[in-house]
Design an enzyme around this catalytic site. Structure first.
Site, mmCIF file in Angstrom:
data_model
loop_
_atom_site.group_PDB
_atom_site.id
_atom_site.type_symbol
_atom_site.label_atom_id
_atom_site.label_comp_id
_atom_site.label_asym_id
_atom_site.label_seq_id
_atom_site.Cartn_x
_atom_site.Cartn_y
_atom_site.Cartn_z
ATOM 1 N N ASP A 35 0.869 -1.154 0.000
ATOM 2 C CA ASP A 35 0.000 0.000 0.000
ATOM 3 C C ASP A 35 0.917 1.218 0.000
ATOM 4 O OD1 ASP A 35 -2.270 1.585 0.419
ATOM 5 O OD2 ASP A 35 -1.790 1.659 2.552
ATOM 6 N N ASP B 50 -1.477 -0.733 5.850
ATOM 7 C CA ASP B 50 -1.752 -0.272 7.206
ATOM 8 C C ASP B 50 -3.222 0.025 7.475
ATOM 9 O OD1 ASP B 50 -1.983 2.032 5.672
ATOM 10 O OD2 ASP B 50 -1.498 3.290 7.374
ATOM 11 N N LYS C 51 -7.367 -4.571 -5.136
ATOM 12 C CA LYS C 51 -6.060 -4.905 -4.560
ATOM 13 C C LYS C 51 -5.980 -6.394 -4.301
ATOM 14 C CE LYS C 51 -5.104 -0.594 -2.077
ATOM 15 N NZ LYS C 51 -4.757 -0.033 -0.776
ATOM 16 N N ASN D 207 -8.424 -0.554 4.198
ATOM 17 C CA ASN D 207 -8.573 -0.875 2.783
ATOM 18 C C ASN D 207 -7.555 -1.910 2.303
ATOM 19 O OD1 ASN D 207 -6.497 0.861 3.151
ATOM 20 N ND2 ASN D 207 -6.814 1.977 1.248
ATOM 21 N N ASP D 208 -6.604 -2.224 3.157
ATOM 22 C CA ASP D 208 -5.610 -3.229 2.768
ATOM 23 C C ASP D 208 -5.931 -4.601 3.328
ATOM 24 O OD1 ASP D 208 -4.113 -1.108 1.641
ATOM 25 O OD2 ASP D 208 -3.410 -0.624 3.651
ATOM 26 N N GLY E 27 -4.867 3.641 -3.492
ATOM 27 C CA GLY E 27 -6.133 4.246 -3.858
ATOM 28 C C GLY E 27 -5.951 5.687 -4.317
ATOM 29 N N ASP E 28 -4.701 6.137 -4.285
ATOM 30 C CA ASP E 28 -4.447 7.545 -4.599
ATOM 31 C C ASP E 28 -4.526 7.832 -6.093
ATOM 32 O OD1 ASP E 28 -4.259 8.956 -2.363
ATOM 33 O OD2 ASP E 28 -2.098 8.707 -2.094
ATOM 34 N N LYS F 114 -16.624 17.860 1.874
ATOM 35 C CA LYS F 114 -15.189 17.737 1.660
ATOM 36 C C LYS F 114 -14.969 16.347 1.075
ATOM 37 C CE LYS F 114 -12.703 16.322 5.079
ATOM 38 N NZ LYS F 114 -12.173 16.233 6.426
ATOM 39 N N PHE G 282 -17.857 10.015 6.409
ATOM 40 C CA PHE G 282 -17.089 9.614 5.248
ATOM 41 C C PHE G 282 -17.292 8.131 4.979
ATOM 42 C CE2 PHE G 282 -13.329 7.956 3.228
ATOM 43 C CZ PHE G 282 -13.096 8.882 2.237
#
Lengths: 1283, 370
Positions: free
Chosen positions: A419, A960, A940, A963-964, A832-833, A708, A684
């Site tokens: 990640d 970490d 992933k 999402n991993d 995910g970026d 946001k 979120f």
């Protein structure tokens, strides 16, 4: 004692079960009454009696159930069943080989060792249960009318308990009262999810307005809630008051077991779930069981051993049949009839003999192998755990091994899937840049300062004391703060505030707090359009309130502080107003635009602004001096991004001072404190990729939505500007410019967020609110409804601006990646970026190089077909490379490895399609690095699964965050970074590291060691047993294949278990074929494990051949030495046993690379143990132990010089070949000493991926030319090379 | 997290419990101990095999083994051994008729005598063995077929022997003493040795039958039931093994002390041989006090009471006369083995030395271009 107390509990539990069966209705929900109402009534009356009490019992066994249950579990292992079967076979007189009781001994021993281990673990669980059960808590007692101390285990559902600050919650408790002024209770959930930020919990709404202390006696409501479940983030139910009113209960009302009360002096609650029904306990899962690659490989060889065993038995059986047959009808005197006196036909006795031989040769399947491997692995885990270099001072955490049985897999990894955020980077967010209303504020000072930080960080490593760096940082901060700007004429309302800020801006260690405002943004001239200014203010307000950040002050617990701020006068809302009451007043207000209001405001306030601004203490509130300690306000955020934004806003004097469930207090420049009524928070989630808050603006009373989120989402939700008006055009320009800046930020490797807002008219809000409330109160499918409700709200947004946050690389990441690369590991980054961000981070950590050709695969709307096209050119590479075979991919040519592949989520979705995945893999394999950006957690895990299954390689996933988790679970080895984002990844992982860079030592050193130690130990085990069994096999040729053994049954059975067990355990635990330093300097050595060079299939056979040779020597030297003498069976067999033991131990000595005192000790102990046992055994009983009859044998042997002569020559002859073979090892192949002894550990740099032995051969060849040497000469020459 | 750790450091723990490290001072650091053991840095000896260590090892082994081997070989060669096969396979052999006609069921003993000549005199004590070939005393079922408790004089085992003895446990309803196949197949040939001196008279050579069994066997493992009193009474209610002619308490009519389970011939037989070709000590010929050799060279006659049939399983019977040395009977193998191994090591050492020497020169020349 403890057991006694458990029994009634158990009977109760069974009673409960019975009752439940009677009343199936109960299964839907749980009803909780207060216990004190039923204090007088006997147990049967209490409506809560069916619920589990708070006593926990995590033990698996009771005294009674231990034996059957444990045995049952152990017999799940096939090997155990096999050994028991063989032992039982001994009870059949026709086939038995040993004393039946004795034959049971090893099985019983192995089973009991495991059982004792289980018992010990269970006992420890029992102890900790007892400890937990006997912790104290305050429970309300009706009889005494006060809270009395009770043990945790005495707590029942329906009890009222009082909790004090820093106490640990004994059960899941519904919060009914809190000493906090705002009826809040802060809890820390670190033990549950590892998140250390404080979470707010809120008193049940109907108990809000109690001014006096909560009185349990007056409580007479009934709580209905769901059945116990393990979802930490869900709690639904309602409370029914006597009046009949129902109030909904949320997870915000529930305090979970195991959490700690913080910042709150006292809280009272009622127990809802107790003991094993608490959410924390329901979330407790046992450790995972994985099978390592080495173990799989070993099982194949165990299977081969079975085949060898059967062949040997069959051979002996046929031999016996023939032997019998040759005598025909004339039975010789030594051929004994069957017990019944009947004659056995050769065929029948061959069949019986087959079974007997299985018993005699059973040692070939090493009974102690599995236990030994387990013991060695536990020791390995212990050493990994103890490694100082894997300990992180900063977080006081070290590596955790959560899976105990895959340590050796660490040495065989081929692919690493990493990640990015939090794994490669710190996940410590620093606000770097922002753009508001299309204008970019680059915050250069910040950037400059950050650069200096980095320099300082490197200095910091030298000076260990933390305090030493602080003054420097102070000075840096003050140097960088824009004093110059302050002296400029105060044309802006914001400037004076900035001056105040820049002087009292607290120096802090944490960078995210330390933001130097951009002078340009502070210096915003009023000449600009007022709408711009309004945007700026809105922007900061959004940064401040659109989050879930909790403000905590170091003074705790929180005291009652009366907020009499000027701002709260503006705010008409009161804290306890019900949300539904808002409906009424909504229609009263008109909906003026925010711009106009703010402009109005500005006009009003600008003249006063100066006065306000320069007065150091805003006059409008009192209390505990929050202002003075403002610098010490701490923001505790769920995600570091949020904290960074809030700190950034504070740098612009727009600081968050308090957050309550219904209200956010913001301190604004020249306006003082403003309390925004917080109407809704739409949290979120990863699908929406945004969060929103709905607030009522205190000044204008407008309902405002601040959103946001990720730029990709927000940009799509922006209200399309009506191109007609000039305003619309401007708007469009702003959006375009913002988008440009966003791209720029991403290119800089910054994380981008868009801020937007929306003003709702009262009607709109009322309309939305109605449906939202429906969603909120729905019991079924609440989550989906809330999601849809959020989607309805977040439309037609007005873009305010965007932020760029920097996430620094962790220390040592580029170095670690470089060295892992050299070790032949393929590193893929799955993030995910955004693509640009990911690529930049990849450059920063040397994953991609600028010289590298880079293939960007990002398709927006392209169909599968075009995708085919885009992959077409790469097929050339994949087919031309010799690496078409899956396992040899490391040998692919270098030209191919200079490529880098960057693929984004959408394209990845195509690539993972069944028809394309092979092509995708072909391309990816020919690339030196692969970067998947914008990928979802599922993608992933799909990528990992694809690579793992298709390429048949060992994969390691490191991450970490939550999402991993799926990726970590799919990979062969999952590594979690215990970082900033909670513990989910750690919980799912097999190994948890504090930092990414520790991966290097974990893999290169510990992985290598664990692998080579275990591989060698397993091979040695096979060798040892084969060698020992073969001795008996050779003997069959001299005893008419009758299944006779010259080795006493005791030696035969205990040889593995006792005499030869300890040295191999010591070697398996401590041996180091290469030193840690060399392994780290020469990452190439890791290839050794990747290619399974320590344990190749042929090695098993080599060991078998070696074993057979050695056993031949050990058998035939005594055979010839005693041929045609008056030696008896066991006087001849005992020396053979002794010789075999010596040979086996010395063989281990040859295999051992490093000798510590423990090796010496263990070998000495083994020999001493053998002789002690032999002497005692041979002296103990003259008539026992039929048929071996070993009385005084060893004693006589020790007087016989021949015995000593045999002991000298036989091991030497047996081991001469393997000794000579070991001479060539250190120099010839990868090992050891190669690097260290040659004294130049810098390998040929171009030879990255080649197996190391090639390199050493090259080096050797260049110097000595070993090609010219042949045969034995080559061996010895190679050994001389390293001299 | 960061915020709290920041505080823990900044305020040096004077705030209590706000952060996760509640009271930073109190919480013990989890830092691992820096001990050599835990850090896997135990002082270790790495056996580095270089020419400096390996070459001397080879030479030393060679130099030690070769003398030992020569010593062993010489002492083995000094042992005098004489062996004669009296099975009677060949037509011409004196025991042929006995061998042919004799079976376990025969009641009358068959007598035959074999002449032989000793070329060399046997000094010191001479051990007389009988040897059997192709006799699988190590057969698994045979080895088991005994009852040690019975042999140890246990009364209850005497009357009800162990099941292991089946099918030689009882006969005619009475328990067999000693039970089992080993006892049943007791070697029962009688050998007598006569020296034919120069004038043709044959002198019987005294054969000592005491001390041929292990001391521990005779005194600890084997005991008669009820001591050595009246054995006939002690063995009442038992039957002799089916192949035996006399009951166990009459094994040695000449010496009442040598009867029952403690009969030494019986004890020797009960110690089952390891290999199918074996010898067992039969008698000892004591060295004479005078300077004459124990067995002077010359003609001898071996008188055999042929009771033991071996031809059915293609067995052979031998009589062996042997002196012994410190290392036992005559066996040149070990000496040869030591000499061979020593020579191989020495040879390897020489080869390595040559290679080492060669390589050294090459090393120098090869290094120059580098």
């Amino acid at each position: 004692m403890a057991r006694e107390s458990e029994d009634p509990a158990m009977t109760k539990a069974s009673k409960v079960k019975r009752q439940r069966k009677k009343k199936p209705k109960e299964n839907k929900t749980r009803t909780v009454h207060a216990n004190i109402l039923y204090d007088n009534a006997k147990g049967e009356e209490n409506p809560n009696r069916h619920y589990a009490n708070n006593e926990i019992k995590t033990t698996k066994y009771t005294l009674l159930s231990f034996l059957p249950k444990n045995l049952f579990e152990q017999f799940h292992r096939f090997a155990n069943v096999y050994f028991v079967f063989i032992a039982l076979l001994n009870f059949v007189p026709v086939v038995n080989a040993f004393q039946p009781e004795l034959a049971l001994a090893p099985v019983v021993f192995i089973l009991s060792v495991t059982a004792i281990k289980d018992l010990w673990e269970d006992y420890r669980r029992h102890r900790s249960d007892q400890e937990i059960n006997h912790m104290d808590c305050l429970v309300y007692s009706r009889a005494e009318r006060r809270y009395v101390e009770k043990y945790w285990k005495e707590l029942r559902v329906g009890d009222f308990i009082r909790l004090r600050c820093n106490e640990i919650l004994p059960a899941d408790v519904l919060l009914l009262s809190s000493s906090d002024p705002d009826r809040l209770c802060h809890i820390e959930t670190a033990t549950l999810d590892g998140e250390t930020n404080l979470k707010q919990r809120q008193v049940v709404r109907s108990f809000y307005d109690l001014d006096c202390d909560f009185n349990p006696l007056k409580y007479n409501s009934i709580i209905e809630c769901e059945k116990p479940n393990n979802d930490l983030n869900r709690f639904r139910g309602y409370i029914i008051h006597r009046s009949g009113r129902r109030d909904a209960l949320y997870k915000e009302n529930l305090l979970l077991r195991g959490c700690t009360i913080r910042n709150t002096e006292e809280a009272v609650g009622i127990v809802i779930y107790a003991g094993h029904e608490t959410k924390a306990m329901l979330n407790n899962n046992g450790p995972r069981y994985k099978r390592s690659k080495l173990e799989r490989q070993m099982n194949v060889d165990v299977f081969w051993c079975v085949i060898i065993l059967l062949v040997m038995c069959l051979f002996a059986a046929v031999g016996h049949g023939l032997w019998m047959f040759q005598y025909g009808d004339k039975r010789p005197v030594f051929d004994v009839l069957s017990p019944e006196g009947t004659d056995l036909s050769p065929i029948m006795s061959a069949i019986y003999l087959f079974l007997t031989m299985i018993i005699v040769f059973q040692v070939l399947i090493p009974i102690s192998l599995f236990v030994s491997i387990e013991i060695v692995k536990i020791c390995q885990v212990y050493f990994i755990h103890q490694d100082m270099e894997l300990y992180d001072e900063e977080t006081d955490s070290h590596l955790q091994c959560r899976a105990l049985n895959i340590t050796e897999d660490l040495g065989q990894m081929q692919y690493i899937f990493s990640d990015k955020t939090g794994t490669l980077t710190e996940n410590k967010m620093v606000f770097r840049r922002c753009t508001v209303a299309g204008v970019e504020y680059s915050h250069d000072a910040n950037a400059r300062r950050l650069a200096m930080y980095q320099e300082m960080d490197s200095e910091e490593e030298e000076c260990t004391s933390h305090g030493g760096t602080l003054p420097r940082r102070d000075s840096v901060t003050s140097h960088q703060s824009p004093h110059g700007q302050c002296s400029s004429p105060p044309t802006s309302v914001l400037i004076p505030l900035c001056c105040v800020l820049s002087t009292d801006n607290p120096s802090s260690v944490l960078q995210e707090k330390d933001i130097t405002p951009d002078p340009q943004l502070l210096d915003k001239p009023t000449s600009q359009l007022p709408s711009d200014l309004a945007d700026i203010i809105d922007f900061f307000i959004a940064l401040t309130i659109c989050n879930t950040v909790v403000v905590s002050s170091p003074n705790q617990p929180r005291q009652k502080v009366q907020l009499t701020s000027a701002a709260s006068v503006h705010s008409s809302s009161s804290l306890i107003t019900n949300r539904s009451s808002n409906k009424g007043c909504s229609s009263l207000l008109s909906s003026p635009s925010a711009e106009s209001t703010l402009t109005k405001l500005d006009e009003e306030q600008t003249p006063r602004g100066l006065e306000h601004a320069f007065s150091p203490v805003p006059p409008c509130y009192d209390g505990k001096g929050w202002n003075l300690e403002e610098g010490e306000l701490r923001y505790e955020a769920e995600s570091p991004d949020e904290a960074a934004l809030v700190y950034a806003a504070r740098a612009y004097k727009c600081s968050l001072v308090g957050r309550l469930p219904d209200q956010v207090t913001v301190e604004l420049p020249h306006l003082g404190k403003l309390s925004f009524e917080l109407l809704h928070t739409l949290g979120f989630d990863s699908t929406r990729k945004r969060m929103s808050v709905v607030v009522r603006h205190p000044l204008t009373d407008q309902i405002t939505v601040y959103t946001k989120g990720a730029d990709s989402v927000i940009m799509d939700l922006i209200r399309p500007p009506d191109t007609g008006s000039s305003k619309g055009k401007r708007q469009k320009k702003i959006v375009n410019r913002t988008q440009n800046y966003l791209n720029l930020y991403a290119a800089d490797g910054l994380r981008t967020l868009c801020i937007a807002k929306k003003i709702l008219s009262k009607e709109q809000y009322a309309c939305w609110l109605q449906r939202h409330l429906e969603a909120e109160t729905a019991i079924q499918g609440r989550e989906e409804l809330l999601f849809e409700s959020a989607l309805r709200l977040e439309t037609n947004l007005h873009l305010l601006g965007a932020t760029g946050i920097e996430d620094r690389l962790q220390d040592g990441v580029p170095e670690t990646i470089a060295s892992l690369r050299k070790a032949g590991l393929q590193i893929w980054v799955l993030t995910g970026d955004k693509q640009e961000t990911a690529v930049n981070i990849a450059y920063a950590c040397k994953l991609l190089h600028y010289i590298q050709a880079k293939f960007l695969c990002s398709s927006t709307e392209q169909a599968t077909k075009s995708f085919h096209g885009s992959f077409a050119p790469f097929e050339i590479y994949s087919s031309s490379s010799p690496s078409s075979h899956s396992s040899s991919h490391t040998a692919a040519p270098f030209t191919v490895h200079r490529l880098g592949l960057v693929i984004d989520g959408r394209t990845l979705a195509y690539a993972l399609d069944k028809s394309l995945e092979d092509k995708f893999l072909a391309v990816a394999r020919s690339c030196r690095s692969v970067l998947c950006c914008r990928s979802t957690p599922l993608q992933k895990s799909m990528v990992v699964k694809l690579v793992r299954n298709k390429l048949k390689v060992m994969t390691l996933a490191i991450g970490d965050g939550a999402n991993d988790v799926s990726m970590i679970q799919v990979a062969d080895v999952g590594v979690g970074i215990s970082g900033q984002e909670g513990m989910q990844a750690v919980m799912a992982s097999d190994f948890a590291l504090p930092r990414f860079r520790y991966l290097q030592k974990l893999l290169l050193v510990h992985g290598h060691w664990c692998y080579s130690r275990l591989a060698n130990m397993i091979l040695y085990f096979f060798y040892k047993n084969a060698m020992f069994v073969a001795l008996i096999f050779w003997y069959q040729f001299y005893c008419g294949f009758s299944g006779s053994a010259m080795i006493d049954q005791w030696y035969l059975i205990f040889f593995n278990l006792m005499f030869s067990a300890f040295p191999q355990l010591i070697t398996g635990t401590l041996d180091k074929d290469v030193s840690a330093e060399t392994l780290q300097q020469l990452p190439q050595l890791y290839v050794n494990g990747q290619n399974s060079e320590e344990y190749k299939p042929y090695m098993f056979w080599m060991n078998m051949i070696d074993a057979f040779y050695q056993s031949l020597v050990c058998f035939f030297i005594p055979y010839f030495a005693y041929a045609d003498s008056d030696v008896d069976l066991f006087t001849w067999g005992t020396p053979i046993t002794t010789l075999a033991l010596f040979t086996i131990l010395v063989h281990l000595g040859i295999e051992t690379k490093t000798w510590t005192w423990m090796n010496w000790l263990s070998i000495a102990f083994s020999i001493a143990l053998f002789f002690t046992v032999a002497l005692c055994y041979n002296a103990s009983c003259p008539t026992c132990y039929t048929p071996s009859n070993p009385y005084w044998t060893m004693q006589r042997l020790l007087q016989d010089p021949l015995f000593y002569l045999l002991c000298v020559i036989t091991p030497l002859v047996a081991l001469l070949p393997s000794w000579i073979n070991s001479l060539q090892k250190p120099a010839g192949t990868s090992s050891a000493s190669a690097g260290s002894r040659w004294g130049h550990p810098s390998p040929a740099p171009r030879h990255h991926r080649g197996p190391f032995y090639k390199q050493s051969n090259r080096a050797g060849g260049a110097r000595w030319g070993p090609q010219t040497l042949r045969g034995a000469c080559q061996i010895s020459t190679l050994y001389f090379l390293q001299k | 997290m960061m915020a709290s750790s920041y505080n823990a450091k900044e305020e040096d723990g004077h705030h209590s419990g706000a952060s996760s490290h509640g009271g930073a001072g109190a919480v013990k650091s989890k830092k691992p101990d820096n001990t050599a053991f835990k850090q896997q840095r135990l002082p270790a000896w790495q056996p580095i095999l270089t020419a400096g260590t390996v070459l001397p090892a080879f030479f030393v082994i060679g130099l030690i083994f070769i003398p030992i081997g020569i010593g062993l070989f010489v002492s083995s060669n000094n042992i005098k051994e004489f062996e004669i096969d009296y099975t009677g396979v060949g037509e011409s052999s004196p025991c042929h008729s006995c061998a042919k006609n004799f079976s376990w069921n025969s009641t009358t003993p068959c007598l035959c005598s074999v002449d032989f000549t000793l070329e060399q005199p046997f000094e010191s004590n001479v051990f007389m063995y009988y040897g059997l070939s192709n006799f699988y005393q190590n057969h698994r079922r045979y080895v088991k077929s005994r009852d040690d408790s019975q042999l140890n004089g246990d009364r209850s085992a005497l009357t009800s022997p162990s099941k292991e003895c089946e099918p030689y446990r009882t006969s005619e309803g009475l328990p067999i003493a000693p039970c089992g196949a080993i006892a049943n197949s007791l070697f029962n040939d009688t050998l007598e040795l006569y020296h034919i001196d120069a004038n043709g008279t044959s002198n019987s050579i005294p054969l000592v039958k005491k001390g041929i069994a292990w001391w521990t066997d005779k005194h600890v493992k084997f005991r008669n039931p009820g001591g050595n009193g009246n054995l006939t009474v002690a063995f009442q209610g038992t039957n002799k093994p089916v192949n035996w002619r006399r009951p166990v308490y009459e094994l040695d009519p000449s010496d009442s002390e040598n009867n029952g389970f403690i009969n030494e011939d019986f004890i020797v037989w009960m110690r089952t041989a390891a290999l199918p070709t074996f010898r067992k000590l039969y008698r000892i010929i004591q060295k004479k006090p005078s300077s004459t050799p124990t067995l002077p060279s010359g003609k001898y006659v071996l008188n055999i009471t042929y009771n033991y049939p071996v031809l059915s399983f293609d067995g052979r019977k031998r009589m062996i006369l042997s002196t012994i040395s410190w290392m036992g009977g005559k066996n040149p193998f070990l000496g040869i083995a030591y000499i061979t191994v020593g020579s191989i090591c020495f040879f390897l050492g020489v080869v390595l030395l040559i290679i080492h020497h060669k390589y050294d020169t090459r090393n120098n020349s090869a290094d120059i271009p580098n």
